[in-house]
Scaffold this motif. Sequence first.
Motif, PDB file in Angstrom:
ATOM      1  N   LYS A  99       1.509   6.247  -5.494  1.00 55.23           N
ATOM      2  CA  LYS A  99       1.202   5.325  -6.637  1.00 55.23           C
ATOM      3  C   LYS A  99      -0.236   5.369  -7.188  1.00 55.23           C
ATOM      4  CE  LYS A  99       4.905   2.079  -5.521  1.00 55.23           C
ATOM      5  NZ  LYS A  99       5.136   0.556  -5.609  1.00 55.23           N
ATOM      6  N   ASN A 100      -0.167   5.445  -8.396  1.00 58.69           N
ATOM      7  CA  ASN A 100      -1.534   4.875  -9.100  1.00 58.69           C
ATOM      8  C   ASN A 100      -1.635   3.281  -9.064  1.00 58.69           C
ATOM      9  OD1 ASN A 100      -0.517   4.043 -11.313  1.00 58.69           O
ATOM     10  ND2 ASN A 100      -0.562   5.658 -12.731  1.00 58.69           N
ATOM     11  N   ARG A 101      -2.937   3.062  -9.434  1.00 61.48           N
ATOM     12  CA  ARG A 101      -3.245   1.662  -9.504  1.00 61.48           C
ATOM     13  C   ARG A 101      -2.617   0.836 -10.579  1.00 61.48           C
ATOM     14  NH1 ARG A 101      -7.703  -0.047 -12.915  1.00 61.48           N
ATOM     15  NH2 ARG A 101      -8.343   1.678 -14.226  1.00 61.48           N
ATOM     16  N   SER A 144       2.190  10.191 -15.100  1.00 59.20           N
ATOM     17  CA  SER A 144       2.951   8.949 -15.336  1.00 59.20           C
ATOM     18  C   SER A 144       3.901   9.259 -16.603  1.00 59.20           C
ATOM     19  CB  SER A 144       2.113   7.784 -15.523  1.00 59.20           C
ATOM     20  OG  SER A 144       1.168   7.624 -14.349  1.00 59.20           O
ATOM     21  N   GLU A 154      -6.266   8.062 -14.888  1.00 60.25           N
ATOM     22  CA  GLU A 154      -6.136   7.649 -13.375  1.00 60.25           C
ATOM     23  C   GLU A 154      -5.135   8.305 -12.519  1.00 60.25           C
ATOM     24  OE1 GLU A 154      -4.888   5.199 -10.160  1.00 60.25           O
ATOM     25  OE2 GLU A 154      -6.751   5.115 -11.346  1.00 60.25           O
ATOM     26  N   ASP A 155      -4.254   9.192 -13.204  1.00 58.47           N
ATOM     27  CA  ASP A 155      -3.402   9.857 -12.258  1.00 58.47           C
ATOM     28  C   ASP A 155      -4.071  10.818 -11.511  1.00 58.47           C
ATOM     29  OD1 ASP A 155      -1.012   8.549 -13.585  1.00 58.47           O
ATOM     30  OD2 ASP A 155      -0.812  10.027 -14.955  1.00 58.47           O
ATOM     31  N   SER A 163      -7.081  10.288 -10.174  1.00 55.84           N
ATOM     32  CA  SER A 163      -7.861   9.794  -9.130  1.00 55.84           C
ATOM     33  C   SER A 163      -6.645   9.109  -8.053  1.00 55.84           C
ATOM     34  CB  SER A 163      -8.363   8.407  -9.702  1.00 55.84           C
ATOM     35  OG  SER A 163      -9.487   8.870 -10.360  1.00 55.84           O
ATOM     36  N   ALA A 164      -5.592   8.868  -8.649  1.00 54.13           N
ATOM     37  CA  ALA A 164      -4.446   8.631  -7.619  1.00 54.13           C
ATOM     38  C   ALA A 164      -4.067   9.780  -6.678  1.00 54.13           C
ATOM     39  CB  ALA A 164      -3.270   7.928  -8.257  1.00 54.13           C
ATOM     40  N   ASP A 174      -6.451   9.968  -4.070  1.00 49.49           N
ATOM     41  CA  ASP A 174      -6.221   8.928  -3.072  1.00 49.49           C
ATOM     42  C   ASP A 174      -5.237   9.573  -2.267  1.00 49.49           C
ATOM     43  OD1 ASP A 174      -7.625   6.952  -4.605  1.00 49.49           O
ATOM     44  OD2 ASP A 174      -5.913   6.139  -5.458  1.00 49.49           O
TER      45      ASP A 174
END
Length: 350
Positions: free
Chosen positions: A54-56, A113, A133-134, A136-137, A140
């Motif tokens: 999951k992303n944030r 996404s 963000e994808d 950075s996810a 993660d």
Amino acid sequence: MKITALAAMSLLVIGQAFSQNKESIQNKKKMNTTEEHYTFKLSDKVTRQKVTFKNRYGITLSGDLYLPKNSDQTLLAAIAISGPFGAVKEQSSGLYANQMAERGFAALAFDPSYTGESSGEPRNVASPDINTEDFSAAVDFLGLQKNINRENIGIIGICGFGGFALNASAADKRIKAVATTSMYDMTRVMSKGYNDIVTAEQRSKNLEQLGQQRWKDAQNGTYAPSANNLPQKLTGSEPQFVKEYFDYYKTPRGFHVRSINSNASWTATMPISFMNMPILSNIKEISPRPIMIIAGENAHSRYFSEDAFKAAAEPKELKIIPNAVHVDLYDKLDKIPFEKLQSFFLDNLK
């Protein structure tokens, strides 16, 4: 000539040429099925497994994790890969991941996404923030794997995801090295057009039209698809870059049922968030982490890579591939400099 160039820009930005036909609309229903078709052959030196994370924003991303077989390393260096803009992990990003895993890296190819097998509603939306963000996810996820060294994670962005990769690297200091191929700055091209030809008056008119489309979508309770998609057949009058995109996305070479550029359409209002958000504003902040930018000598998009290289701080490297066009770096194994990518990440993920 200005009208022709503006029309070409419109094709380039939102998906290239002409309205959807009945067949494409029907095929959209298949976009989230478990289609196991890949546009490349899995290396016999590599394993591939489906993963989710999951992303944030709470969107579940779908990826394929490629690992080298019989690795003697306890902890692997890892690379997250996405792109091109409008593609899915079974296409170019998966090919890259397959090749990098063959060279000893853990490599994660993922659907952005709202596209492919990743979640998010409505479908076929893009966002400069969420798609950044994808990446950075993905970092993660890789950093939580027991067989991966979280201190040695890099990313590769292809086409429009090259710009997102640079943007992610500027903000996310966990990314130790970044490479791009056939890079596009999607915020620049949607705001200013191809080769920055859009005038202030044209930009204002474009935004007015997008605003009116929002009213229509709100009234209808649905998000209208863009009418600008790759044609089902070529007439011969299309710009050369459209012919090149067609040769990848619309033929067995690169077609995939879940790919927006192969078989669907972006939403008509998708460009709005791109037109007011320049994603490469802080590219200098990637330094002192290294950047490698790769572009084809004859690519219509080459100027994006050259301008990003000029704006970036050292250490940086620009590699121009002789006689290559934009889409050659999607899947042409004799054009994509995988040995160069291997040495770049070996040198900088340690």
